[in-house]
Design a protein around this motif. Structure first.
Motif, PDB file in Angstrom:
ATOM      1  N   TYR A 206      45.432  36.466  38.591  1.00 32.81           N
ATOM      2  CA  TYR A 206      44.721  37.704  38.241  1.00 32.81           C
ATOM      3  C   TYR A 206      45.591  38.932  38.409  1.00 32.81           C
ATOM      4  O   TYR A 206      45.264  40.003  37.877  1.00 32.81           O
ATOM      5  CB  TYR A 206      43.447  37.838  39.090  1.00 32.81           C
TER       6      TYR A 206
ATOM      7  N   HIS B 178      42.002  40.745  32.393  1.00 34.97           N
ATOM      8  CA  HIS B 178      41.051  40.567  33.493  1.00 34.97           C
ATOM      9  C   HIS B 178      39.642  41.005  33.089  1.00 34.97           C
ATOM     10  O   HIS B 178      38.650  40.318  33.379  1.00 34.97           O
ATOM     11  CB  HIS B 178      41.535  41.348  34.720  1.00 34.97           C
TER      12      HIS B 178
ATOM     13  N   LEU C 269      37.969  38.411  30.743  1.00 34.92           N
ATOM     14  CA  LEU C 269      37.608  37.151  31.395  1.00 34.92           C
ATOM     15  C   LEU C 269      36.444  37.324  32.370  1.00 34.92           C
ATOM     16  O   LEU C 269      35.726  36.358  32.646  1.00 34.92           O
ATOM     17  CB  LEU C 269      38.825  36.572  32.125  1.00 34.92           C
TER      18      LEU C 269
ATOM     19  N   TYR D 211      33.789  36.653  29.984  1.00 37.29           N
ATOM     20  CA  TYR D 211      33.854  35.318  29.402  1.00 37.29           C
ATOM     21  C   TYR D 211      33.307  34.258  30.361  1.00 37.29           C
ATOM     22  O   TYR D 211      32.698  33.271  29.939  1.00 37.29           O
ATOM     23  CB  TYR D 211      35.296  34.986  29.023  1.00 37.29           C
ATOM     24  N   VAL D 212      33.505  34.465  31.650  1.00 40.91           N
ATOM     25  CA  VAL D 212      33.066  33.471  32.622  1.00 40.91           C
ATOM     26  C   VAL D 212      31.543  33.346  32.671  1.00 40.91           C
ATOM     27  O   VAL D 212      31.000  32.360  33.187  1.00 40.91           O
ATOM     28  CB  VAL D 212      33.631  33.818  34.022  1.00 40.91           C
TER      29      VAL D 212
ATOM     30  N   THR E  84      39.291  30.062  33.549  1.00 39.94           N
ATOM     31  CA  THR E  84      38.986  31.439  33.943  1.00 39.94           C
ATOM     32  C   THR E  84      38.654  31.526  35.419  1.00 39.94           C
ATOM     33  O   THR E  84      39.056  32.486  36.105  1.00 39.94           O
ATOM     34  CB  THR E  84      37.819  31.977  33.096  1.00 39.94           C
TER      35      THR E  84
ATOM     36  N   TYR F  16      41.851  31.499  37.204  1.00 43.31           N
ATOM     37  CA  TYR F  16      42.522  32.796  37.046  1.00 43.31           C
ATOM     38  C   TYR F  16      41.931  33.841  37.992  1.00 43.31           C
ATOM     39  O   TYR F  16      42.664  34.622  38.617  1.00 43.31           O
ATOM     40  CB  TYR F  16      42.387  33.257  35.597  1.00 43.31           C
TER      41      TYR F  16
END
Length: 340
Positions: free
Chosen positions: A73, A80, A83, A86-87, A202, A205
């Motif tokens: 990250y 960042h 995502l 997106y998560v 993700t 990450y």
């Protein structure tokens, strides 16, 4: 005037399902084939291997720590923000609502409850299996690690396997499982694989999961999807039971209420004030029917006579004294009799 009860929204939904009693011919129900059994056994072996590799603190645990120290990250901060949104595709609440809306429309179009029941069974299996594994192994996440290089097992955590990853596999994979055609199934399988792969990476990450958590989450979700054909008979029985329960409730609502049976002789029944007053009224009506009232002569029924033909009748209780020499109206006057 008797009117039929107005159908409710639920009645309209079920009537839509009744329009086509047979499931469309082009919709096939997956069965547990030999190929699927082999995939299930292979995935189960992979699941056990991941758990064993973490328990013995193998090279996989060392890889987990190396990725955590790398801090992805901080390496690619420009993605960042994307995502973080997106998560959400792996969170159970939002994804379950979206998929349930689509499958609800499918149930409406195909006149069957199977899509919604299959989603419910898959989510129930997900909660039981993944939840039990999380609590049983109790692994701590990267942000709460206590000892460098340790596997962090049985310390009260709840991240092993990754719930986001397993949920992404199940909720998006159920769309491919319920696809109507082989081509749609292939495209949806690829789409669900990409989404679940992206959600798992993700979480790594963002630093919320170890890489081994994600690997086990993929395996856990795939096991549920491969095992679903074993539950198809249960889904069919549940659908038949729901529809039969609907029919019985509908018949019960349409059937008129039965009159209560009279109490047996000698049986005392407690009554309220309203019931007692109703009973007294019924007794009075019965007594009047048994003893009809006496009708006065001048009100009695009989042949209708003209007013000129009626004889005067002195009502009972009249104040006028009777006159013996009164004659009927329009009668001829009496002629005097000549004396001798």
């Amino acid at each position: 005037m008797r009117t039929e009860p107005k159908p409710t929204r639920l009645d309209r939904v079920f009537s839509r399902l009744d329009r086509e009693p047979e499931r469309p011919a082009h919709i096939d129900v997956p069965v547990m084939t030999r190929h699927r059994v082999v995939l299930f056994a292979s995935t189960l072996a992979f699941y056990v291997a991941i758990v064993w590799a973490v328990v013995i603190t193998s090279w996989l645990v060392r890889l987990d720590w190396q990725i955590m120290f790398f801090r992805p990250y901080q390496q690619w901060q420009q993605i960042h923000a994307f995502l973080d949104y997106y998560v959400v595709l792996g969170q159970r609440g939002p994804t379950a609502v979206m998929v349930a809306a689509w499958l609800g429309w499918r149930s409406w179009r195909q006149h069957t409850l199977r899509p919604m029941l299959a989603l419910g069974v898959s989510l129930l299996l997900l909660n039981i299996t993944v939840g039990a594994a999380k609590i049983g192994m109790g692994r701590l996440g990267p942000h709460y690690a206590t000892e460098i290089g340790a596997n962090e097992m049985w310390l009260g955590g709840d991240i092993f396997p990754s719930g986001h990853t397993a949920n992404a596999v199940v909720t998006w994979g159920i769309l491919a499982y319920l696809a109507s055609t082989p081509r749609a199934r292939r495209w949806l399988s690829a789409l669900s694989a990409v989404i679940s792969l992206g959600v798992g990476l993700t979480t790594v990450y963002l630093g919320t999961h170890w890489l081994s958590d994600v690997l086990l989450g993929w395996a856990a979700g795939l096991l549920i999807m491969l095992a679903l054909p074993w539950f198809e008979p249960l889904i069919a029985r549940a659908e038949a039971w729901i529809l039969s329960l609907r029919d019985s409730l509908r018949d019960r609502r349409r059937t008129p209420a039965q009159a209560p049976a009279p109490a047996a002789a000698g049986t005392a029944v407690a009554r309220g004030p309203v019931e007692e007053s109703a009973g007294l009224r019924e007794t009075e009506v019965a007594a009047r029917a048994a003893h009809p009232p006496i009708v006065p002569l001048h009100l009695s029924t009989g042949p209708h006579l003209a007013r000129s033909d009626r004889a005067p009748v002195t009502p009972t209780g009249s104040r006028r004294p009777p006159h013996a020499d009164r004659v009927a109206h329009n009668a001829a006057p009496a002629r005097p009799v000549a004396g001798g």
